[in-house]
Design a protein around this motif. Structure first.
Motif, PDB file in Angstrom:
ATOM      1  N   VAL A   1      -7.301   5.627 -17.297  1.00 13.40           N
ATOM      2  CA  VAL A   1      -8.383   6.238 -16.508  1.00 13.40           C
ATOM      3  C   VAL A   1      -9.169   7.237 -17.361  1.00 13.40           C
ATOM      4  O   VAL A   1     -10.404   7.312 -17.320  1.00 13.40           O
ATOM      5  N   GLY A   2      -8.427   8.010 -18.167  1.00 15.51           N
ATOM      6  CA  GLY A   2      -9.098   8.972 -19.043  1.00 15.51           C
ATOM      7  C   GLY A   2     -10.052   8.285 -19.993  1.00 15.51           C
ATOM      8  O   GLY A   2     -11.178   8.763 -20.258  1.00 15.51           O
TER       9      GLY A   2
ATOM     10  N   ALA B   1      -4.935   3.457 -26.970  1.00 10.15           N
ATOM     11  CA  ALA B   1      -3.747   3.301 -27.812  1.00 10.15           C
ATOM     12  C   ALA B   1      -2.551   4.044 -27.223  1.00 10.15           C
ATOM     13  O   ALA B   1      -1.418   3.539 -27.180  1.00 10.15           O
ATOM     14  N   LEU B   2      -2.822   5.297 -26.716  1.00 14.30           N
ATOM     15  CA  LEU B   2      -1.727   6.046 -26.117  1.00 14.30           C
ATOM     16  C   LEU B   2      -1.215   5.365 -24.856  1.00 14.30           C
ATOM     17  O   LEU B   2      -0.006   5.372 -24.563  1.00 14.30           O
ATOM     18  N   ALA B   3      -2.125   4.742 -24.116  1.00  9.69           N
ATOM     19  CA  ALA B   3      -1.702   4.015 -22.919  1.00  9.69           C
ATOM     20  C   ALA B   3      -0.814   2.836 -23.293  1.00  9.69           C
ATOM     21  O   ALA B   3       0.203   2.544 -22.649  1.00  9.69           O
ATOM     22  N   GLY B   4      -1.163   2.130 -24.384  1.00 13.56           N
ATOM     23  CA  GLY B   4      -0.344   0.994 -24.828  1.00 13.56           C
ATOM     24  C   GLY B   4       1.029   1.433 -25.301  1.00 13.56           C
ATOM     25  O   GLY B   4       2.049   0.809 -24.997  1.00 13.56           O
ATOM     26  N   ILE B   5       1.021   2.570 -26.049  1.00 13.10           N
ATOM     27  CA  ILE B   5       2.316   3.070 -26.544  1.00 13.10           C
ATOM     28  C   ILE B   5       3.212   3.470 -25.377  1.00 13.10           C
ATOM     29  O   ILE B   5       4.420   3.200 -25.349  1.00 13.10           O
ATOM     30  N   THR B   6       2.605   4.147 -24.386  1.00 14.55           N
ATOM     31  CA  THR B   6       3.398   4.572 -23.232  1.00 14.55           C
ATOM     32  C   THR B   6       3.926   3.369 -22.464  1.00 14.55           C
ATOM     33  O   THR B   6       5.083   3.362 -21.986  1.00 14.55           O
ATOM     34  N   LEU B   7       3.096   2.325 -22.365  1.00  9.37           N
ATOM     35  CA  LEU B   7       3.534   1.116 -21.660  1.00  9.37           C
ATOM     36  C   LEU B   7       4.689   0.440 -22.393  1.00  9.37           C
ATOM     37  O   LEU B   7       5.666   0.021 -21.774  1.00  9.37           O
ATOM     38  N   ILE B   8       4.582   0.355 -23.713  1.00  6.14           N
ATOM     39  CA  ILE B   8       5.669  -0.266 -24.499  1.00  6.14           C
ATOM     40  C   ILE B   8       6.942   0.572 -24.386  1.00  6.14           C
ATOM     41  O   ILE B   8       8.051   0.051 -24.252  1.00  6.14           O
ATOM     42  N   LEU B   9       6.803   1.920 -24.404  1.00  3.50           N
ATOM     43  CA  LEU B   9       7.966   2.789 -24.261  1.00  3.50           C
ATOM     44  C   LEU B   9       8.637   2.586 -22.912  1.00  3.50           C
ATOM     45  O   LEU B   9       9.865   2.604 -22.796  1.00  3.50           O
TER      46      LEU B   9
END
Length: 687
Positions: free
Chosen positions: A678-679, A42-50
């Motif tokens: 990766v994490g 989820a954090l990866a998706g949020i960072t990608l959208i940001l």
């Protein structure tokens, strides 16, 4: 300097929303499958959208703008009475100093005069115009110095700031006004027309019972009446002459009233004849008889009574009177009982045959002296012993026959006086002049030789002999046409001539139509522009001046545009009554309505502007209580109080510089997103 967070997507918004939806879906699947690294996903998706949104910081360098205050000054006619000009000057100077002393504040001064014509004070139109020229976001307040008597309050614009009314005048002012109602544009001569007149007091007026009312028609001596104040008075008025009649009603100024400008009312009424009644008496049938009849019958405004004497008393042929199909000539009824009902009597080739006794002819002479008109169209009988000139009418006929009748061809021409006289001037237009300077008309073949005894010869025949003589006798008019061959023109003989126009003008001049007067002023108005035409039989005109209700007479430059016609122009300073004279003739010209709109109501009031003032919680102040001070108030708060008015600071600014830069580089966000992915993989792999 200020900063603002902005989002500048690297892709279009639909694609960004699609990517966000996929990230949410992937996170939901991971959570449903029970993957332990779902939150890292989820954090990866949020960072990608940001990273796709590309967050940026916008920095502005702002330059503050000054507030604008609109000061609207009413300079209309009602603001020039009493001590209001002094009040306005003091208020403008004081407010100007106070506003200019405020930091970051500019003043815009707008002066409002009288509207075009009689539109009154268009103050709201001036406010709209002033607001259109300034940025709406910078207007901190609108101040109007006025008496409150404006005439376009329904055109008030949407206001961005408080509106304040600063009233001139005094609390105890009062004024007297004269009003003329239901004044018609036309009235029939000889018949009274009812006008409604009212004298009313406005404001804090003292008690008044009876006041003087003066009525004057044109330049005639005025008449004064006693009338009550506050009541409608019915006045029957009979017009003295045809054409424009200027009626001036006035009441004297009272002590303490604001102005006497509305103590005068002017009404212009055109006097028209109901019908022109003409009596045509033909002495015997002849070719020209029908010419007169056709002329008079073709004019719808003329009632014609025509008698032709077919059987004079000296004709005896033995036919019994009872068998004759002729109408007896009603001489007594026409020339004794009803003679005053006729505007013109025409004797067409009439001679004395015992039909009209001397008493009747004496009555005709008295009829002329008292304002009637007689036209003698002479034939050969005018030169005989039975001529009308040999009767008591000879005292008023302007030409004396020499007993000679010339039957030879001649072309009628205009005399020098005829070139100027309105009956004959301009008759040559449309005709090609002959080789010897004749007007190009057809010939006549009979001329009764006469000597001019009085009056003016306007046409002549051969060798300068008088052909048409016009004269004034007492209050009436007499004309002598020394030929009975005018009918040749109507038949088109040798090209004809202006027979119809000549006889029409002649008949109407004798019936005193105003446009055919020899000595007259003719005024035409276009707004405040006045064109004066002076018709005269003289070669020059005296110095011509115009004079209004106030001020010294001013000279009008008169230029001769045609023989006997002088023209001049002047521009009046304002609507009202003006008298034009050259010392001989004069005319009264009324510009504008009977009572100017600016002076219908002269007492200062804030009631008219109250809806505009209350819209933004502004105030109404009286200058007699002092010029109000100025304070800052917040938008929506009361903007006036005892002795003060408020302005709303606008804090407007201008952006001098603009800088935009990304808060986080997109590559860094992509790297962080990859680390989260990766994490999540490592966490789920160990488990």
């Amino acid at each position: 300097m200020t900063g603002t967070l902005l989002f500048d997507p690297l892709l279009g918004w639909p694609l960004v929303w699609m990517a966000a939806g996929l990230a949410v879906l992937a996170t939901a699947i991971a959570l449903w499958r029970g993957l332990s690294g779902w939150w890292l996903r989820a954090l990866a998706g949020i960072t990608l959208i940001l990273a796709l949104l590309n967050p940026s910081l916008q920095q502005e360098e702002r330059a503050p703008l000054s507030d604008i205050v609109l000061l609207i000054v009413d300079r209309s006619a009602s603001q020039r009475i009493a001590d209001r000009p002094g009040q306005i000057a003091e208020a403008v100077e004081t407010l100007r100093n106070r506003i200019e002393a405020r930091p970051n504040t500019d003043l815009r001064l707008v002066e409002v005069g009288d509207g075009d014509g009689d539109e009154g004070t268009l103050l709201m139109s001036a406010v709209t115009q002033a607001m259109a020229e300034e940025p709406r976001a910078r207007i901190a307040g609108i101040l109007a110095i006025t008496d409150g008597r404006i005439h376009d309050v329904d055109l008030a614009p949407d206001l961005p700031a408080p509106f304040h009314t600063i009233l001139t005048g005094r609390e105890g002012d009062w004024d007297r006004r004269l009003v003329v109602r239901n004044a018609p544009a036309f009235a029939i001569l000889g018949e009274p027309v009812n006008l409604t007149v009212r004298i009313e007091d406005q404001g804090d007026a003292p008690e008044a019972g009876i006041v003087d009312l003066t009525i004057a028609v044109d330049s005639d001596p005025p008449a004064t009446f006693q009338v009550p104040v506050g009541e409608d008075i019915q006045l029957p008025v009979t017009l003295p002459h045809g054409g424009r009649n200027v009626l001036q009603f006035s009441t004297p100024a009272a002590d303490g009233e604001l102005t006497d400008r509305n103590n005068v009312a002017v009404v212009s009424i055109n006097g028209v004849r109901d019908r022109l009644r003409v009596l045509l008496v033909s002495g015997e049938p002849h070719p020209g008889e029908r010419t007169w009849r056709n002329l008079l019958k073709s004019d719808s405004s003329v009632d014609l009574v025509h008698f032709t004497i077919l059987r004079p008393p000296d004709k005896q042929d033995g036919v019994p009177v009872g068998e004759l199909s002729l109408i007896a000539f009603p001489t007594r009824e026409l020339f004794m009982d009803k003679i005053d009902e006729f505007d013109l009597i025409i004797f067409d080739r009439y001679k004395r045959r015992g039909i009209l006794p001397g008493l009747y002819l004496d009555n005709i002479r008295s009829y002329v002296e008292q304002g009637g008109a007689v036209l003698v169209a002479a034939g050969p009988d005018f030169a005989s012993a039975d001529s009308l000139y040999r009767s008591s009418l000879g005292d008023i006929i302007p030409g004396r026959p020499t007993a000679r009748v010339i039957e030879d061809g001649f072309i009628p021409t205009l005399t020098d006086a005829g070139e100027r006289h309105p009956v004959t001037e301009g008759l040559t237009e449309g005709y090609e002049a002959g080789e010897e300077g004749d007007p190009g008309w057809g010939r006549w073949f009979r001329l009764v030789d006469v000597e001019t005894m009085s009056g003016t010869a306007v046409m002549e025949g051969m060798d300068g002999r008088p052909l048409l003589i016009l004269d004034r006798v007492g209050q009436g008019r007499v004309a002598l046409l020394a030929s009975d061959h005018a009918w040749l023109w109507s038949r088109g003989y040798e090209g004809g001539g202006p027979q119809l126009e000549l006889l029409r003008r002649l008949a109407h001049w004798m019936m005193k139509e105003p446009e055919l007067e020899e000595e007259a002023f003719i005024a035409e108005t276009d707004g405040l522009e006045v064109t004066i035409r002076r018709r005269t039989m003289a070669d020059t005109v005296e110095e011509t001046t115009w004079e209004g209700a106030e001020g010294d007479p001013a000279v009008i430059d008169m230029e001769e545009v045609e023989p006997g016609l002088f023209e001049g122009r002047f521009t009046a300073p304002e609507i009202g009554l003006y008298r034009i004279t050259d010392g001989i003739e004069d005319i009264v010209v009324a510009l504008g309505p009977s009572a100017p709109r600016e002076f219908e109501q002269t007492i200062a009031t804030g009631d008219v502007l109250a809806p505009v003032t209350e819209e933004m919680r502004g105030g109404t102040m009286r200058l007699e209580e002092g010029v109000p001070t100025i304070r800052d108030v917040r938008a929506g708060r009361p903007a006036s109080g005892r002795g003060w008015i408020g302005l709303t600071p606008r804090s407007a600014y201008r952006t001098a510089d603009l800088t935009v830069f990304s808060l986080v580089p997109p590559w860094l966000l992509l790297l962080v997103s990859a680390l989260f992915v990766v994490g999540a993989w490592l966490r789920e792999g160990r488990r």
